[in-house]
Write an enzyme that holds these catalytic residues in place. Sequence first.
Site, PDB file in Angstrom:
ATOM      1  N   HIS A   1      21.148  52.183  33.908  1.00  0.00           N
ATOM      2  CA  HIS A   1      19.910  52.863  33.525  1.00  0.00           C
ATOM      3  C   HIS A   1      20.057  53.701  32.252  1.00  0.00           C
ATOM      4  CE1 HIS A   1      22.131  56.086  35.398  1.00  0.00           C
ATOM      5  NE2 HIS A   1      21.260  56.952  34.908  1.00  0.00           N
TER       6      HIS A   1
ATOM      7  N   HIS B   1      17.775  56.453  27.782  1.00  0.00           N
ATOM      8  CA  HIS B   1      17.659  56.544  29.243  1.00  0.00           C
ATOM      9  C   HIS B   1      16.452  55.721  29.678  1.00  0.00           C
ATOM     10  CE1 HIS B   1      17.367  58.422  33.243  1.00  0.00           C
ATOM     11  NE2 HIS B   1      18.634  58.752  33.059  1.00  0.00           N
TER      12      HIS B   1
END
Length: 667
Positions: free
Chosen positions: A62, A78
């Site tokens: 992620h 992110h």
Amino acid sequence: MAHAQTVTILSPVAGEVIPLAAVKDPVFSAGMMGLGFGVQPTSGDIVAPVSGKVTMIAETKHALGFTTPDNNLEVLVHLGIDTVDLKGTPFKLTVAAGDEVKAGDTIATMDLAMIEKANRQTTVVLAVTNSSDKLDGLDVTTGTQTAGAVVATGRLNANTFNAKRQGRLPKAGKYDQLAADIVENVGGVENISSLIHCITRLRFYLKDESKANDDVVANLKGVIDIAKAGGQYQVVIGPAVTDVYDAVIKLIGPEFSNDSETAKAVAETNAAANRPDTAWGLVKWGFSNLIGVITGSMIPVIGLLAASGILKGILALLITFKVVSTTAPTYVIISAMGDSVFYFLPIFVGFTAAKKLGSDPVIMGIIGGVLTYPSIVAIATKGKVVSTLFGMGINANFFGLPFHVASYTYSIFPMIAGAWLASKLEPWLKRVIPTVLRMIFVPLFEVVIVSGAILIFLGPVITIFSTGLANLIVTVYNLSPAISGLIIGGFYQVLVIFGLHWAVIPIVANDIATTGHSYLNAIISATMVAQGGAVMAIALKSKLANIQELAWPATISAFCGVTEPAMYGINLKYGRAFITASIGSAVGGFLTGLMRVNMWGFTGSLIGVTSFVNPQKGIDFSFYGFLIASLATIIVSFTLTWMFGFKDEDAEAVKTAPKKRHLGQVA
């Protein structure tokens, strides 16, 4: 005049670019991760926002980190908010850690529908995590943008700009590898509930502490030690803790910076889950934690103790050979140099134990000062005894409450117990005292309560216990010198760990003052020699520079009569070495008692060789008995420690632990 260089950053995804403050994550929106922006994506295709190297890929895919070659900017991308729980399912990566990419290259895809179905936000966040060091500002163009469009322009600060011109940019990602190794060996990102930090240590809340590889983490380069307290898995870093914390958060994601109440609840749950469920398990767990706290509290002052021990040994030689007189100013000055760290040990241990246990180090240092305050010391050493209770003299009262003031100079355990009490008291005080009054009243109540608890309760309890032990030791010695030598020799240094040996010292001093000699002190001397023999074996056997640097001074100090550096710095820390040293002590004590070795001086161990010379008859069998017992003690403790007590793998588990896949690698 040259202008500061600017850098450009691309949008990592197509969508609406929004200011960082509008990102619905407080860690990012508050700028805790650095300057940046967010993107509400309309597509799942992710591109590189800068040219450079992929330096980090989170285990759950992620988050990705990049470092630019020209300016060493560290850029974090992110993917989504709170998406770590999805365990990487929505993400497909086309790059791996170590790959070189160009700005605009496709690096990943994210399944927006899957993320939304899981009730997570799809916002892609970009942050320059070292912007506080590199940038004077970041101008962001908001609104609808395509993937790969220039949306931000950063202005290098003067230091970075000039360093770049001169070709001396610092190495990027200094703590990235350490962060990756720590995360990997605490059980991976999936084992982490949250992470906070204090002034010296990372404080992990782990889902299962048994998954952490303690030996590996404790021996990573850049890690001082580990501790477990209050449901926290604490990794002691030192002054660089903030940098390491930033590197870990960059790796695992800002969502792990949970608020304090959530972290507290997680801590309580973990503490209950990790507590042993058998009586023997609880005993081992408690004793292991206690030894860990004691050694961890002593490690910072071990070097000082070793140096002071050597200085005290030199001073003993100067006195023995009549180079200086005990009444001369030279003696007083050198004695102060060698003795001050021991005399004021409660202050130092209070500070280090507080750091170990999570209470305020400065406050605990002040409490140590209370215990070594001259008037308190005078009451303990010269105060009038008005009555006795449980064998201890009542020499003081507090608002009419009679109690015994013990001598706390040279003491360790009372301060560790005090630091533990303070670690429980401080959070409660901060909850009940209004914020505007905390600065004054938290230290006030803490000093009064903890100092009072030590002086009025803990000190007398330790005095009763240690006095009982001292009487038992005398009784055993009177029954059989050989058997008592075996028992006292084997367990005396255990008393030193808890400071209980100071109840025996007055017996020795009284023997020498009244009869001119002490058989008991000869046995105690053998235990010092044993600790030196054991740590000498480690110094010679170990190939590790950090072990040798500590073991050799500790050896000299032990042979000079000061065993604390050997015990707390090496032998006790590695467990088996303390056991093998204690076996050597038992052998030395047995031989000393069996041969009725007598001692006419107070200074023990090898440096005290002249203490075994009879002042009336000269060299007699006590002198030869001392040499025989000392030689046997060294041989036994040295040999057992070499064979069974220590190996480098104990201190360098990283070299022998199975290598796992790094977080940055993809299958």
